[in-house]
Design a protein around this motif. Sequence first.
Motif, PDB file in Angstrom:
ATOM      1  N   LEU A   1       4.471   3.387  -4.491  1.00  0.00           N
ATOM      2  CA  LEU A   1       3.483   4.130  -3.702  1.00  0.00           C
ATOM      3  C   LEU A   1       3.332   5.543  -4.262  1.00  0.00           C
ATOM      4  O   LEU A   1       4.316   6.225  -4.528  1.00  0.00           O
TER       5      LEU A   1
ATOM      6  N   PRO B   1       3.401  -6.431   2.932  1.00  0.00           N
ATOM      7  CA  PRO B   1       2.407  -5.459   2.455  1.00  0.00           C
ATOM      8  C   PRO B   1       2.759  -4.991   1.042  1.00  0.00           C
ATOM      9  O   PRO B   1       3.938  -4.859   0.697  1.00  0.00           O
ATOM     10  N   ALA B   2       1.729  -4.754   0.239  1.00  0.00           N
ATOM     11  CA  ALA B   2       1.936  -4.298  -1.139  1.00  0.00           C
ATOM     12  C   ALA B   2       0.800  -3.358  -1.522  1.00  0.00           C
ATOM     13  O   ALA B   2      -0.323  -3.490  -1.027  1.00  0.00           O
ATOM     14  N   PRO B   3       1.075  -2.396  -2.413  1.00  0.00           N
ATOM     15  CA  PRO B   3       0.007  -1.501  -2.877  1.00  0.00           C
ATOM     16  C   PRO B   3      -1.118  -2.299  -3.530  1.00  0.00           C
ATOM     17  O   PRO B   3      -0.873  -3.324  -4.173  1.00  0.00           O
TER      18      PRO B   3
ATOM     19  N   PHE C   1      -1.716   0.134   1.021  1.00  0.00           N
ATOM     20  CA  PHE C   1      -1.538  -1.305   1.197  1.00  0.00           C
ATOM     21  C   PHE C   1      -2.882  -1.943   1.500  1.00  0.00           C
ATOM     22  O   PHE C   1      -3.674  -1.398   2.277  1.00  0.00           O
TER      23      PHE C   1
ATOM     24  N   GLN D   1      -5.036   3.410  -5.028  1.00  0.00           N
ATOM     25  CA  GLN D   1      -4.231   3.651  -3.836  1.00  0.00           C
ATOM     26  C   GLN D   1      -4.877   4.681  -2.910  1.00  0.00           C
ATOM     27  O   GLN D   1      -4.824   4.534  -1.683  1.00  0.00           O
TER      28      GLN D   1
END
Length: 134
Positions: free
Chosen positions: A123, A46-48, A37, A56
């Motif tokens: 994720l 929250p986001a990748p 995140f 990532q």
Amino acid sequence: MSAKTAITPATHAAPPAKFSHGVRKGNILQVAGQVGFGPAVEGRAPAPVGPSLREQTLQTLANVQSVLEAGGASWEDAVMIRVYLTDTAHFAELNEIYNDFFADLKSPPAARTTVYVGLPAGLLIEIDALAVLD
């Protein structure tokens, strides 16, 4: 006996459940599993940081580093790193990214275990670390 201290860097959103991003007790710092995140933005979930393993992994390592630093540690203090991947096909690429990230350290950053798990949609990786401070 020393008290436990919860560690939450300013760059991190509050955890979605009752846990801390890190906990320090005496000279031991446990970093909870971190994912890719991006830095917390108020009012935004929250986001990748991106769909690729490279994006990532680099963000995940940066997030672990933020918790280490907030707890008074560095990668040099890490004694154990656990990596959780969602796909066995990512292992070789992970090792390349990992080796590049730690290229400037004098010795390997820590012992490492890699396991394969299910993570929330989008994720690809999660990493936690255990550090012992002098």
